[in-house]
Motif scaffolding. Structure first.
Motif, PDB file in Angstrom:
ATOM      1  N   VAL A  46      52.522  43.909  83.449  1.00 26.28           N
ATOM      2  CA  VAL A  46      51.734  44.370  84.435  1.00 26.28           C
ATOM      3  C   VAL A  46      52.362  45.552  85.149  1.00 26.28           C
ATOM      4  CG1 VAL A  46      50.687  44.217  86.524  1.00 26.28           C
ATOM      5  CG2 VAL A  46      50.433  42.122  85.059  1.00 26.28           C
ATOM      6  N   GLU A  47      53.483  45.602  85.426  1.00 26.34           N
ATOM      7  CA  GLU A  47      54.317  46.594  86.180  1.00 26.34           C
ATOM      8  C   GLU A  47      54.350  47.867  85.293  1.00 26.34           C
ATOM      9  OE1 GLU A  47      57.641  45.754  88.786  1.00 26.34           O
ATOM     10  OE2 GLU A  47      56.143  44.742  90.064  1.00 26.34           O
ATOM     11  N   ALA A  48      54.694  47.641  84.009  1.00 30.41           N
ATOM     12  CA  ALA A  48      54.661  48.889  82.954  1.00 30.41           C
ATOM     13  C   ALA A  48      53.324  49.510  83.010  1.00 30.41           C
ATOM     14  CB  ALA A  48      55.105  48.236  81.785  1.00 30.41           C
ATOM     15  N   ALA A  49      52.230  48.592  83.044  1.00 31.99           N
ATOM     16  CA  ALA A  49      50.833  49.063  82.678  1.00 31.99           C
ATOM     17  C   ALA A  49      50.417  50.007  84.037  1.00 31.99           C
ATOM     18  CB  ALA A  49      49.857  48.070  82.519  1.00 31.99           C
TER      19      ALA A  49
ATOM     20  N   ARG B  46      49.162  51.513  91.246  1.00 33.29           N
ATOM     21  CA  ARG B  46      50.357  51.257  91.828  1.00 33.29           C
ATOM     22  C   ARG B  46      51.124  50.162  92.005  1.00 33.29           C
ATOM     23  NH1 ARG B  46      50.945  53.625  96.760  1.00 33.29           N
ATOM     24  NH2 ARG B  46      49.153  52.909  97.588  1.00 33.29           N
ATOM     25  N   VAL B  47      52.205  49.631  91.894  1.00 36.58           N
ATOM     26  CA  VAL B  47      53.033  48.421  92.031  1.00 36.58           C
ATOM     27  C   VAL B  47      53.116  48.095  93.363  1.00 36.58           C
ATOM     28  CG1 VAL B  47      54.359  48.677  90.041  1.00 36.58           C
ATOM     29  CG2 VAL B  47      55.366  49.841  91.958  1.00 36.58           C
ATOM     30  N   ASN B  48      52.844  49.453  94.656  1.00 31.92           N
ATOM     31  CA  ASN B  48      52.921  48.961  95.995  1.00 31.92           C
ATOM     32  C   ASN B  48      51.494  48.646  96.460  1.00 31.92           C
ATOM     33  OD1 ASN B  48      55.781  49.442  96.064  1.00 31.92           O
ATOM     34  ND2 ASN B  48      55.403  51.605  96.394  1.00 31.92           N
ATOM     35  N   ASP B  49      50.439  48.462  95.575  1.00 40.34           N
ATOM     36  CA  ASP B  49      49.244  48.111  96.337  1.00 40.34           C
ATOM     37  C   ASP B  49      49.190  46.737  96.541  1.00 40.34           C
ATOM     38  OD1 ASP B  49      47.801  50.575  95.951  1.00 40.34           O
ATOM     39  OD2 ASP B  49      47.291  50.222  94.042  1.00 40.34           O
ATOM     40  N   PHE B  50      48.609  46.468  97.812  1.00 39.70           N
ATOM     41  CA  PHE B  50      48.717  44.820  98.174  1.00 39.70           C
ATOM     42  C   PHE B  50      48.147  43.995  97.226  1.00 39.70           C
ATOM     43  CE2 PHE B  50      46.941  41.438 100.566  1.00 39.70           C
ATOM     44  CZ  PHE B  50      48.212  40.990 101.063  1.00 39.70           C
ATOM     45  N   GLU B  51      47.192  44.419  96.522  1.00 35.32           N
ATOM     46  CA  GLU B  51      46.759  43.400  95.401  1.00 35.32           C
ATOM     47  C   GLU B  51      47.608  42.910  94.426  1.00 35.32           C
ATOM     48  OE1 GLU B  51      43.656  40.887  94.331  1.00 35.32           O
ATOM     49  OE2 GLU B  51      43.649  42.412  96.174  1.00 35.32           O
ATOM     50  N   TRP B  52      48.478  43.891  94.223  1.00 35.40           N
ATOM     51  CA  TRP B  52      49.531  43.452  93.215  1.00 35.40           C
ATOM     52  C   TRP B  52      50.871  42.730  94.075  1.00 35.40           C
ATOM     53  CZ3 TRP B  52      50.845  41.648  89.133  1.00 35.40           C
ATOM     54  CH2 TRP B  52      52.180  41.661  88.547  1.00 35.40           C
ATOM     55  N   GLN B  53      51.200  43.154  95.202  1.00 32.30           N
ATOM     56  CA  GLN B  53      52.174  42.861  95.944  1.00 32.30           C
ATOM     57  C   GLN B  53      51.947  41.105  96.574  1.00 32.30           C
ATOM     58  OE1 GLN B  53      55.363  43.989  96.763  1.00 32.30           O
ATOM     59  NE2 GLN B  53      54.835  45.290  95.024  1.00 32.30           N
ATOM     60  N   ARG B  54      50.536  40.853  96.566  1.00 34.90           N
ATOM     61  CA  ARG B  54      50.424  39.534  97.228  1.00 34.90           C
ATOM     62  C   ARG B  54      50.525  38.451  96.011  1.00 34.90           C
ATOM     63  NH1 ARG B  54      44.618  38.311  96.182  1.00 34.90           N
ATOM     64  NH2 ARG B  54      44.798  36.963  97.769  1.00 34.90           N
ATOM     65  N   GLN B  55      50.873  38.919  94.690  1.00 34.16           N
ATOM     66  CA  GLN B  55      50.878  37.885  93.562  1.00 34.16           C
ATOM     67  C   GLN B  55      52.203  37.217  93.848  1.00 34.16           C
ATOM     68  OE1 GLN B  55      48.284  37.163  92.110  1.00 34.16           O
ATOM     69  NE2 GLN B  55      47.085  38.744  93.279  1.00 34.16           N
ATOM     70  N   LEU B  56      52.314  36.085  93.330  1.00 39.10           N
ATOM     71  CA  LEU B  56      53.533  35.498  93.023  1.00 39.10           C
ATOM     72  C   LEU B  56      54.265  36.016  91.810  1.00 39.10           C
ATOM     73  CD1 LEU B  56      55.323  33.187  94.402  1.00 39.10           C
ATOM     74  CD2 LEU B  56      54.331  31.592  92.896  1.00 39.10           C
TER      75      LEU B  56
END
Length: 161
Positions: free
Chosen positions: A5-8, A75-85
């Motif tokens: 996901v982070e690479a994408a 972006r990896v800093n978007d909250f929707e991604w940051q909130r994931q475990l």
């Protein structure tokens, strides 16, 4: 999954491939479909339990990425991604560890602003309950509390997640 996901997201953010996250999700769905075919075949009870538990986690991952695609997250800093475990393999973990006195490789778990070195608790091969948005909120609340050196005691009626 986390690395993929982070690479994408990095590709999407650089504008090199704006639909990279959607492409990743398509590949992820293909892998899920392959596992579903395995589950429909001849398996031992242990194999069926292992694949069933993995499918529950992977379907949740699929739903997470689908939500991110619909929300145009790039972006990896978007909250929707940051909130994931999320689980990472860090090459230089410098947290205190009773059996290692210097930086070492280890699995690190992150969610929002929380970060923990994995304790490698073995829970056995058991079926998993479905992961719901309420489960995600519980994880986020508990990791936030642990990050603040507090605790948590989820309670409620049986079957609520």
């Amino acid at each position: 999954w986390t690395a993929g996901v982070e690479a994408a997201l990095a590709l999407a953010n650089s504008a090199a491939e704006p639909k990279a996250l959607s492409g990743f999700n398509t590949d992820w769905i293909r892998q899920i479909n392959f596992m579903v075919e395995l589950v429909r075949g001849q398996l031992s009870p242990l194999q069926r339990t292992i694949l069933g538990a993995k499918l529950v986690i992977d379907v949740h991952a699929r739903d997470t990425v689908s939500t991110m695609v619909k929300a145009n997250i790039s972006r990896v800093n978007d909250f929707e991604w940051q909130r994931q475990l999320r689980y990472y393999w860090d090459e230089e973990v410098d947290d205190y560890c009773s059996y290692v006195d210097e930086p070492h490789e280890d699995c690190v778990i992150r969610q929002t602003n929380s970060r923990f070195v994995n304790g490698y608790e073995y829970l056995g091969n058991t079926p998993r309950l479905v992961i719901t948005p309420l489960t995600d909120k519980c994880y986020m609340t508990l990791t936030g509390a642990l990050h603040l050196r507090l605790g948590g005691a989820p309670a409620g009626p049986a079957g609520t997640g």
